[in-house]
Design a protein around this motif. Structure first.
Motif, PDB file in Angstrom:
ATOM      1  N   PHE A  26       0.822  -1.207   0.000  1.00 55.15           N
ATOM      2  CA  PHE A  26       0.000   0.000   0.000  1.00 55.15           C
ATOM      3  C   PHE A  26       0.861   1.264   0.000  1.00 55.15           C
ATOM      4  N   ARG A  47      -9.226  18.577 -17.299  1.00 53.75           N
ATOM      5  CA  ARG A  47      -9.355  18.182 -15.899  1.00 53.75           C
ATOM      6  C   ARG A  47     -10.224  16.930 -15.730  1.00 53.75           C
ATOM      7  N   LYS A  51      -8.970  13.524 -13.920  1.00 58.42           N
ATOM      8  CA  LYS A  51      -9.647  12.938 -12.765  1.00 58.42           C
ATOM      9  C   LYS A  51     -10.024  11.481 -13.037  1.00 58.42           C
ATOM     10  N   ASN A  55      -8.688   8.436 -10.831  1.00 65.14           N
ATOM     11  CA  ASN A  55      -9.682   7.592 -10.156  1.00 65.14           C
ATOM     12  C   ASN A  55      -9.550   6.121 -10.537  1.00 65.14           C
ATOM     13  N   VAL A  58      -6.448   4.531  -9.075  1.00 62.32           N
ATOM     14  CA  VAL A  58      -6.644   4.192  -7.653  1.00 62.32           C
ATOM     15  C   VAL A  58      -7.323   2.821  -7.547  1.00 62.32           C
ATOM     16  N   GLU A  59      -8.385   2.634  -8.320  1.00 62.70           N
ATOM     17  CA  GLU A  59      -9.118   1.364  -8.263  1.00 62.70           C
ATOM     18  C   GLU A  59      -8.255   0.190  -8.735  1.00 62.70           C
ATOM     19  N   GLN A  62      -5.533  -0.524  -6.055  1.00 66.91           N
ATOM     20  CA  GLN A  62      -6.059  -1.098  -4.814  1.00 66.91           C
ATOM     21  C   GLN A  62      -6.592  -2.512  -5.069  1.00 66.91           C
ATOM     22  N   HIS A  66      -5.203  -5.837  -3.175  1.00 63.01           N
ATOM     23  CA  HIS A  66      -6.085  -6.795  -2.494  1.00 63.01           C
ATOM     24  C   HIS A  66      -5.908  -8.189  -3.072  1.00 63.01           C
ATOM     25  N   ASP A 151     -16.757   0.265 -11.337  1.00 61.59           N
ATOM     26  CA  ASP A 151     -16.384   1.674 -11.353  1.00 61.59           C
ATOM     27  C   ASP A 151     -15.421   1.974 -12.504  1.00 61.59           C
TER      28      ASP A 151
ATOM     29  N   ASN B  10      -3.376  13.120   1.952  1.00 62.05           N
ATOM     30  CA  ASN B  10      -3.383  12.812   0.523  1.00 62.05           C
ATOM     31  C   ASN B  10      -4.476  11.815   0.151  1.00 62.05           C
ATOM     32  N   THR B  11      -4.920  11.013   1.131  1.00 60.05           N
ATOM     33  CA  THR B  11      -5.927   9.992   0.824  1.00 60.05           C
ATOM     34  C   THR B  11      -7.217  10.150   1.636  1.00 60.05           C
ATOM     35  N   ARG B  29     -10.376  14.695  -0.885  1.00 65.94           N
ATOM     36  CA  ARG B  29     -10.379  13.387  -1.522  1.00 65.94           C
ATOM     37  C   ARG B  29     -10.493  12.277  -0.495  1.00 65.94           C
ATOM     38  N   THR B  31      -9.629   8.435  -0.680  1.00 64.42           N
ATOM     39  CA  THR B  31      -9.176   7.231  -1.378  1.00 64.42           C
ATOM     40  C   THR B  31      -8.349   6.321  -0.471  1.00 64.42           C
ATOM     41  N   PRO B  32      -8.694   6.247   0.832  1.00 65.92           N
ATOM     42  CA  PRO B  32      -7.874   5.377   1.681  1.00 65.92           C
ATOM     43  C   PRO B  32      -8.100   3.915   1.324  1.00 65.92           C
ATOM     44  N   GLU B  33      -7.095   3.101   1.592  1.00 64.57           N
ATOM     45  CA  GLU B  33      -7.200   1.670   1.317  1.00 64.57           C
ATOM     46  C   GLU B  33      -8.224   1.056   2.279  1.00 64.57           C
ATOM     47  N   LEU B  63     -16.405  16.669  -2.613  1.00 64.82           N
ATOM     48  CA  LEU B  63     -15.319  15.721  -2.864  1.00 64.82           C
ATOM     49  C   LEU B  63     -14.748  15.853  -4.277  1.00 64.82           C
ATOM     50  N   GLU B  64     -13.452  15.756  -4.342  1.00 71.13           N
ATOM     51  CA  GLU B  64     -12.739  15.805  -5.615  1.00 71.13           C
ATOM     52  C   GLU B  64     -12.668  14.389  -6.192  1.00 71.13           C
ATOM     53  N   TYR B  65     -12.299  13.442  -5.341  1.00 72.79           N
ATOM     54  CA  TYR B  65     -12.212  12.031  -5.712  1.00 72.79           C
ATOM     55  C   TYR B  65     -12.714  11.189  -4.558  1.00 72.79           C
ATOM     56  N   PHE B  66     -13.306  10.043  -4.852  1.00 72.12           N
ATOM     57  CA  PHE B  66     -13.433   9.026  -3.808  1.00 72.12           C
ATOM     58  C   PHE B  66     -13.340   7.652  -4.445  1.00 72.12           C
ATOM     59  N   ASN B  67     -12.802   6.693  -3.707  1.00 67.40           N
ATOM     60  CA  ASN B  67     -12.649   5.345  -4.264  1.00 67.40           C
ATOM     61  C   ASN B  67     -13.853   4.478  -3.876  1.00 67.40           C
TER      62      ASN B  67
END
Lengths: 183, 126
Positions: A26, A47, A51, A55, A58-59, A62, A66, A151, B10-11, B29, B31-33, B63-67
């Motif tokens: 991580f 932009r 984004k 995004n 990130v997915e 992660q 996992h 997503d 950052n997350t 944002r 985006t935490p694990e 929110l700008e980003y979310f996971n």
């Protein structure tokens, strides 16, 4: 001495923004995200696209973490424990995120049918599926609960590309690619 | 009751829940694990707040980003506002999204579909 310059040139010609092969943690993911965010900030004016790429990355990362986290390694694979590959590159039309990791053979069929199901859904169907899983009380403790790939498909508007390569009687190598069109 | 204030990382988002005014903010944002751990403190705080809520409660989400790991936690947060509303309190959730960010607009609409609390989706011009 290996021919490093030809490797360098190949990476340069393929517009590789980042490539990594090794143990995925991580902490590593956080560093990669910071690097890519900085780079996107410089090279992507739109932009919205920026984004989306962030995004989706990130997915993907992660997910990758996992996956390698949940795999049970035995002596046949001892050296590859938690090892994965990640490549991010861009061309004129799109950004591309490619990941590869080991999975247990018994997980190949369920993952394949999940990805096929996502690929066969329309944009609206994906949205309904997302809401259904989101609202399901039986959500995994880790929080992902299968929403990651939906997503990625929704945000990219593209099909999920994948391949399973048998490695031995226990493991296969799962390759995954998503293309994110530039606006 | 003390306000809940969490500085952004950052997350993880910036959090400012004020029990004196009933105005709550979640911004930045997410985006935490492991989101469950991060959001637990907010859910606990909201449980206590529900015992003595302000006349009007307003939740502002910017929110700008979310996971996807945060998405369920966000729904849990919204559900506690939903319950506050169900109990007869004046509650509103305001979901802000950046101009042309259809992904964030859709995300707001998705949540709105799953809830009964007044839910406003607001476009922010740059």
């Amino acid at each position: 001495m290996i021919d490093l310059y030809s490797l360098y040139e190949r990476m340069h010609d393929n517009n590789i923004m980042l490539s990594f092969k090794g143990e995925v943690t991580f902490d590593l993911i956080d560093s990669i995200l910071k690097i890519i965010e900085g780079r996107l900030d410089k090279m992507e004016d739109d932009r919205k696209t920026m984004k989306k790429v962030y995004n989706i990355l990130v997915e993907c990362l992660q997910n990758l973490c996992h996956h390698v986290d949940s795999i049970e390694m035995d002596e046949t694979m001892a050296n590859m424990n938690r090892t994965a590959i990640l490549i991010i590159f861009s061309d004129e039309h799109a950004y591309h995120v490619v990941t590869g990791n080991y999975i247990q053979n018994e997980n190949v069929t369920p993952l394949r049918s999940w990805l096929d199901q996502i690929n066969s859904n329309t944009k609206e169907e994906l949205r309904e599926l997302y809401k259904k899983i989101l609202n399901n009380e039986q959500f995994s403790a880790k929080g992902g609960g299968g929403l990651g790939f939906i997503d990625i498909a929704r945000k990219s508007g593209q099909k999920l590309l994948y391949n399973f390569q048998p490695v031995n009687t226990k493991y296969s190598f799962f390759s995954f690619q998503i293309n994110i069109p530039k606006q | 009751m003390e306000p809940l204030i969490i500085e952004p990382s950052n997350t993880t988002p910036k959090v400012k829940f004020d029990p004196a005014t009933g105005v709550m903010l979640l911004s930045g944002r997410s985006t935490p694990e492991n989101s469950v751990e991060f959001y637990k403190q907010m859910l606990d705080w909201l449980d206590e707040y529900a015992g003595r809520p302000c006349q009007r409660t307003e939740l502002n989400i910017k929110l700008e980003y979310f996971n996807t790991s945060s998405s369920k936690c966000l729904l849990d947060i919204f559900k506690s506002f939903n319950n506050l509303h169900k109990a007869g309190n004046d509650v509103i959730v305001k979901w802000y999204y950046e101009e042309e960010d259809e992904d964030m607009q859709e995300a707001g609409e998705d949540y709105s579909d799953l809830l009964n609390v007044p839910f406003e989706i607001i476009e922010v011009k740059e």
